[in-house]
Write an enzyme that holds these catalytic residues in place. Sequence first.
Site, mmCIF file in Angstrom:
data_model
loop_
_atom_site.group_PDB
_atom_site.id
_atom_site.type_symbol
_atom_site.label_atom_id
_atom_site.label_comp_id
_atom_site.label_asym_id
_atom_site.label_seq_id
_atom_site.Cartn_x
_atom_site.Cartn_y
_atom_site.Cartn_z
ATOM 1 N N ASP A 59 0.754 -1.469 -0.162
ATOM 2 C CA ASP A 59 0.121 -0.124 0.023
ATOM 3 C C ASP A 59 1.194 0.700 0.268
ATOM 4 O OD1 ASP A 59 -3.196 0.933 0.445
ATOM 5 O OD2 ASP A 59 -0.933 2.267 1.764
ATOM 6 N N ASN A 89 -3.024 12.579 -4.148
ATOM 7 C CA ASN A 89 -4.171 13.738 -5.272
ATOM 8 C C ASN A 89 -4.603 14.882 -5.151
ATOM 9 O OD1 ASN A 89 -4.338 11.000 -6.703
ATOM 10 N ND2 ASN A 89 -5.632 9.754 -5.755
ATOM 11 N N ASP A 113 -2.283 9.304 -10.744
ATOM 12 C CA ASP A 113 -1.906 8.356 -11.872
ATOM 13 C C ASP A 113 -0.432 7.988 -11.920
ATOM 14 O OD1 ASP A 113 -4.563 7.922 -11.939
ATOM 15 O OD2 ASP A 113 -5.022 8.577 -13.346
ATOM 16 N N GLU A 169 -4.674 2.685 -4.048
ATOM 17 C CA GLU A 169 -2.995 2.758 -4.192
ATOM 18 C C GLU A 169 -3.241 1.294 -3.297
ATOM 19 O OE1 GLU A 169 -4.725 4.714 -0.516
ATOM 20 O OE2 GLU A 169 -5.137 3.621 -1.756
#
Length: 323
Positions: A203, A211, A220, A246
């Site tokens: 993770d 973000n 992305d 993620e």
Amino acid sequence: MERRSNRMKQLDRLISNNPAVTALFLNKSTTVTVIIADRNYRVADCTKSLTTALHLSEKPVGVFLGDILFPLNDTAFEETAVASKGSDNPVPQIFRLAYSRVLYRCFISDIDEGYLLFGEHIESTDNDALDGMTLLNNELANIIRELGKKNRELEEANKKITELIRTDHLTGLANRRYFQERLGEAMSLALRRNNPLSVALADLDFFKSVNDTWGHDSGDLVLREFAALVRGECRQEDLAVRFGGEEFLILMPQTTAEQARVLAERIRQRLETLNILGNDYRITVSIGIAELGSADTQDALLKRADVALYRAKEEGRNRVVIG
């Protein structure tokens, strides 16, 4: 006669080996007259040209040959059919097309389904007959080639569809659905052969802040770059997966937890050195590892990896923990 025999043998092979293609050809061809009859001398299939010549709207399937082609001599017809069965040289026989003055010279050959009749107008020469048989061979061969091409195109299309179904569109890694298909198979094989198997659940740390701070395009980019890193470090037999958001997962056959730790550490260390966003903000990852136990279910194995990942987060992130 030998050339004609060879042509008929070629037709026999084409028709016997390619029933689907033959059916397509018979439905389309208007250039030659061919009839396939069963052992009871009833029409099983024929070219469109015969249907047209008889002024019928449908093929005369099931109709007795004697009601379509009138032999000039009944005895000769029976003798011809018997003599042609298993013969290397097809025997010509003269027929009159039903309810017309058109005469056909037919060459009869024995095939698996019954009999193959190749018909030509009586005024045709031997060269015409050979040309007609060659035309039939060519038409069948062309259809076989075209069908083969279409089959290859269909196989390629199906392969692409399968890849799309199994692949995460953003990262190009396997998706969760395909992983779940593979996991059961891999676990069964490992338990049956008493081989180790491990999974690593990764993770990205503080990914939400990426973000929120730099936007989803930057997020992305981070996902794609991390996926490329994982793919590059995995062996051919490993399966790299975008598990969701993620979260990433690596399925590692024939791998103990300690061996999996080596791979996971290499991925963690390499990610830490990358300047993905170009602003010296370092992306890190936490990874939890679980090795398959003899009593593990799929859920139990993944749960232990998830618990190990949670411990890695709790202990400060940017680390690898074995569960």
